[in-house]
Design a protein around this motif. Structure first.
Motif, short mmCIF file in Angstrom:
data_model
loop_
_atom_site.label_atom_id
_atom_site.label_comp_id
_atom_site.label_asym_id
_atom_site.label_seq_id
_atom_site.Cartn_x
_atom_site.Cartn_y
_atom_site.Cartn_z
N GLY A 30 1.17 -0.80 -0.02
CA GLY A 30 -0.11 0.07 -0.11
C GLY A 30 0.77 1.56 0.04
O GLY A 30 1.96 1.08 0.11
N ALA A 31 -0.05 1.71 0.01
CA ALA A 31 0.85 3.54 -0.76
C ALA A 31 2.05 3.31 1.25
O ALA A 31 2.98 4.53 1.02
CB ALA A 31 0.43 4.81 -0.21
N GLU A 32 0.98 3.50 2.11
CA GLU A 32 2.15 3.33 3.00
C GLU A 32 3.20 2.36 3.51
O GLU A 32 4.11 3.06 5.07
CB GLU A 32 0.56 3.58 4.54
CG GLU A 32 0.33 2.27 4.80
CD GLU A 32 -0.47 1.58 3.46
OE1 GLU A 32 -1.15 0.45 3.71
OE2 GLU A 32 -0.85 2.08 2.52
N ARG A 35 8.04 4.20 1.44
CA ARG A 35 8.40 5.27 2.00
C ARG A 35 9.65 6.31 1.00
O ARG A 35 10.46 5.32 0.80
CB ARG A 35 9.04 5.28 3.19
CG ARG A 35 8.15 5.36 4.46
CD ARG A 35 8.79 5.96 5.83
NE ARG A 35 9.98 4.90 6.35
CZ ARG A 35 9.75 3.79 6.39
NH1 ARG A 35 8.96 2.84 6.11
NH2 ARG A 35 11.03 3.32 6.82
N THR A 45 10.68 0.23 1.68
CA THR A 45 9.55 -0.53 1.82
C THR A 45 10.13 -0.94 3.01
O THR A 45 10.13 -1.38 3.14
CB THR A 45 8.73 -0.80 0.72
OG1 THR A 45 9.88 -2.29 0.80
CG2 THR A 45 9.23 -0.59 -0.67
#
Length: 274
Positions: A30-32, A35, A45
């Motif tokens: 996911g996007a979260e 970074r 990741t």
């Protein structure tokens, strides 16, 4: 040296981390879970961090007195790098080489580890999670592609070629722009150059006889110690751009690898002139 660590154990630890922490997250981030570290193409990741933790924990059981240096650990504590050159025994880990590819859903990434003893790289392993195989070298024992079925094939370099027929890797990402322009102009003299944005697979391709040169400018140890040893054990000419031997702890000075010294000298003189 391998009394301290069985190379097969190291290879299996990388495989285990990929199976448990990396592959289940491939194309499932996911996007979260992604970074930016220093710039848009420098990512970390959740998979990088989880894999590094697992690898470090397993290695600590096998060799509790060793120094462990991981890419993500150094991001948190840069002083770790200062200890590498003088360590009696160290293991350097890249939990996911090619994180940008991994985060983009591209199946071109690897897991790498090198073993350093008293300032010398003595073993290197590059694991391909997608192919479930390894490229392995121990100093003085050659370089080998090893399959999960137990098969072993010795690494074989491409034969030397005229400059205009050479195919290779030239990573210009960290070269100052004025030198980059010169290098890119000079590279018109070779047949083809590219970058996979994954040193693991670039070293694998060179050691499989598919490239005639590799050139890197920034030399972070997790990216290059294992691959440089593997290429050297396969018979390649491996030197920094000033002609000196590449040693653990060195992060500058560039690295040029070619099948033989004559090819190396021609590439250095005509292409990589900065």
């Amino acid at each position: 040296m391998m009394a301290e660590l069985d190379i097969a154990l190291l290879a299996n630890i990388l495989q285990e981390a990929a199976a448990t922490e990396i592959l289940p997250r491939f194309r499932n981030l996911g996007a979260e879970d992604i970074r930016v570290k220093t710039e848009a193409i420098d990512l970390v990741t959740e998979a990088d961090e989880a894999a590094e933790r697992r690898i470090m924990a397993r290695l600590a059981e096998a060799m509790p007195d060793a120094l462990f240096i991981g890419e993500e650990g150094v991001a948190a504590d840069p002083s770790l790098l200062d200890k590498l050159a003088d360590a009696d025994l160290a293991v350097v880990i890249d939990p996911i080489d090619g994180t940008f590819n991994f985060a983009s859903g591209l199946p071109l990434f690897g897991v790498m580890a090198s073993v350093v003893a008293k300032g010398e790289t003595v073993a290197g392993v590059i694991y391909d999670p997608m192919g479930n195989d390894w490229l392995i070298a121990e100093r003085g024992s050659g370089a080998w592609f090893c399959g999960a079925d137990g098969s072993q094939t010795e690494a074989t370099l491409a034969p030397p070629m005229p400059l205009d027929q050479m195919v290779g890797i030239a990573n210009a990402s960290y070269i100052p722009v004025e030198h980059r322009r010169t290098m890119l102009t000079n590279l018109a003299e070779v047949r083809l150059f590219t970058t996979y944005r994954c040193a693991a697979h670039e070293y694998r391709a060179f050691s499989g006889g598919h490239f005639h040169f590799l050139m890197y400018h920034k030399l972070m140890p997790w990216d290059h110690l294992a691959g440089a040893l593997i290429c050297e054990e396969a018979g390649a000419h491996v030197r920094r751009l000033d002609g000196s031997v590449y040693k653990p702890g060195q992060v500058e000075g560039g690295l040029l690898i070619a099948p033989d010294e004559s090819s190396w000298q021609e590439l250095r003189r005509k292409i990589f002139t900065f």
